[in-house]
Design a protein around this motif. Structure first.
Motif, short mmCIF file in Angstrom:
data_model
loop_
_atom_site.label_atom_id
_atom_site.label_comp_id
_atom_site.label_asym_id
_atom_site.label_seq_id
_atom_site.Cartn_x
_atom_site.Cartn_y
_atom_site.Cartn_z
N ALA A 3 0.76 -1.21 0.01
CA ALA A 3 0.05 0.00 0.18
C ALA A 3 1.04 1.31 0.01
O ALA A 3 0.57 2.24 -0.63
CB ALA A 3 -1.10 0.07 1.34
N PHE A 4 1.86 1.14 0.89
CA PHE A 4 2.69 2.67 0.91
C PHE A 4 3.39 2.65 -0.47
O PHE A 4 3.73 3.87 -0.82
CB PHE A 4 3.66 2.61 2.14
N LEU A 8 2.40 6.34 -7.09
CA LEU A 8 1.53 7.28 -7.59
C LEU A 8 2.12 8.89 -7.06
O LEU A 8 1.92 9.73 -8.13
CB LEU A 8 0.05 6.90 -7.03
N MET A 9 2.61 8.80 -6.02
CA MET A 9 3.03 10.34 -5.80
C MET A 9 4.04 10.78 -6.11
O MET A 9 4.00 12.07 -6.64
CB MET A 9 3.12 10.28 -4.19
N ILE A 10 5.10 9.99 -6.82
CA ILE A 10 5.97 10.43 -7.55
C ILE A 10 5.52 10.65 -8.92
O ILE A 10 5.85 11.78 -9.49
CB ILE A 10 7.04 9.15 -7.85
N LEU A 11 4.65 10.13 -9.38
CA LEU A 11 4.11 10.28 -10.91
C LEU A 11 3.39 11.81 -10.93
O LEU A 11 3.74 12.51 -11.63
CB LEU A 11 3.20 9.21 -11.45
N VAL A 12 2.46 11.97 -9.86
CA VAL A 12 1.73 13.17 -9.70
C VAL A 12 3.00 14.50 -9.32
O VAL A 12 2.77 15.35 -9.89
CB VAL A 12 0.95 13.10 -8.47
N GLY A 13 4.06 14.00 -8.50
CA GLY A 13 5.07 15.01 -8.01
C GLY A 13 5.80 15.41 -9.13
O GLY A 13 6.27 16.58 -9.20
N VAL A 14 6.07 14.64 -10.24
CA VAL A 14 7.06 14.89 -11.15
C VAL A 14 6.13 15.45 -12.46
O VAL A 14 6.68 16.71 -12.91
CB VAL A 14 7.79 13.75 -11.74
N LEU A 60 6.12 12.64 0.14
CA LEU A 60 6.46 11.36 -0.50
C LEU A 60 7.55 10.61 0.72
O LEU A 60 7.60 9.59 0.75
CB LEU A 60 7.45 11.63 -1.51
N LEU A 61 8.68 11.68 1.47
CA LEU A 61 9.69 10.79 2.01
C LEU A 61 9.11 9.97 3.23
O LEU A 61 9.43 8.88 3.31
CB LEU A 61 10.49 12.03 2.54
N PRO A 62 8.08 10.46 3.98
CA PRO A 62 7.45 9.68 4.99
C PRO A 62 6.77 8.48 4.65
O PRO A 62 6.95 7.61 5.29
CB PRO A 62 6.39 10.61 6.08
N VAL A 63 5.96 8.50 3.40
CA VAL A 63 5.77 7.40 2.97
C VAL A 63 6.42 6.42 2.42
O VAL A 63 6.35 5.21 2.81
CB VAL A 63 4.62 7.84 1.91
N LEU A 64 7.70 6.71 1.92
CA LEU A 64 8.69 5.83 1.48
C LEU A 64 9.18 5.10 2.67
O LEU A 64 9.54 4.16 2.69
CB LEU A 64 9.66 6.62 0.78
N ILE A 65 9.39 5.93 3.82
CA ILE A 65 9.85 5.38 5.02
C ILE A 65 9.17 4.46 5.64
O ILE A 65 9.56 3.26 5.98
CB ILE A 65 10.33 6.52 5.86
N ALA A 87 9.17 1.08 3.72
CA ALA A 87 10.60 0.38 3.87
C ALA A 87 10.30 -0.30 5.20
O ALA A 87 10.89 -1.45 5.33
CB ALA A 87 11.68 1.29 4.02
N LEU A 88 9.69 0.33 6.19
CA LEU A 88 9.73 -0.01 7.72
C LEU A 88 8.77 -1.50 7.45
O LEU A 88 9.11 -2.47 8.08
CB LEU A 88 9.35 0.71 8.67
N GLY A 89 7.63 -1.17 6.83
CA GLY A 89 6.71 -2.41 6.74
C GLY A 89 7.38 -3.37 6.05
O GLY A 89 6.90 -4.67 6.08
N ALA A 90 8.25 -3.23 4.73
CA ALA A 90 9.00 -4.23 4.20
C ALA A 90 9.57 -5.21 4.95
O ALA A 90 9.63 -6.40 4.96
CB ALA A 90 9.47 -3.76 2.97
#
Length: 184
Positions: free
Chosen positions: A14-15, A21-27, A41-46, A49-52
């Protein structure tokens, strides 16, 4: 432990899907929504990664070491999980180092390419996990169309791994040189 692994797997998926999607919209977009995606984006990526990491640790409780080593399907699942994690660990570094500039020009293109690659890899990871759980999906047909039989071991020859390492080192050196030039 199997149920825990299945439950935890939803968090990085999910994250990471949201991050892609956020990358696509952000770019690609402009305006307030693009700014919000860039800022969040940064907190969502972190969190992804923690969930992974939690998911991968729980996966080691599902299968024995012998199963991991001797089953091509399990090896492929594990390999795709590590590749997904590697891509989604590169993205926060690029966003953190690049700041707002990470979303424009070639840096933005790199984010888009890595985001799409990461989405492809975590989709493959989930597909392989579904096969391990006895629940293959329609997505399983796509790797087969590309010539990959899911029940055989995927491998990269040593020379390919060597080239990948050299390319990564060259990219890091070029990046650090450019950062030095821009700051100095």
């Amino acid at each position: 432990m199997t149920g825990m692994h299945h439950m935890l797997a939803h968090f990085p998926v999910a994250f990471w899907a949201l991050a892609s999607l956020m990358i696509l919209v952000g770019v690609l977009a402009r305006g307030r929504l693009a700014e919000l995606c860039q800022a969040a984006l940064l907190p969502v990526l972190i969190l992804g990664a923690l969930g992974a990491l939690a998911t991968m640790l729980s996966g080691y409780g599902v299968w024995s070491f012998q199963a991991l080593v001797h089953s091509p399907l399990t090896r492929n699942h594990l390999l795709m999980a590590f590749w997904s994690l590697a891509v989604y660990l590169m993205l926060p570094v690029l966003v953190w180092v690049g700041g707002r500039d990470a979303f424009s020009g070639l840096r933005g293109l790199a984010l888009v390419v890595l985001g799409l690659l990461g989405a492809w890899l975590f989709a493959l990871t989930g597909t392989l996990g579904g096969h391990l759980a006895g629940a293959p999906t329609f997505f399983s047909a796509l790797p087969r169309l590309l010539g990959w039989e899911l029940y055989t071991t995927f491998y990269a020859p040593i020379w390919v791994i060597g080239v990948m390492v050299l390319l990564a080192l060259a990219g890091a050196v070029l990046g650090f040189r450019r950062m030095k030039r821009e700051r100095g």
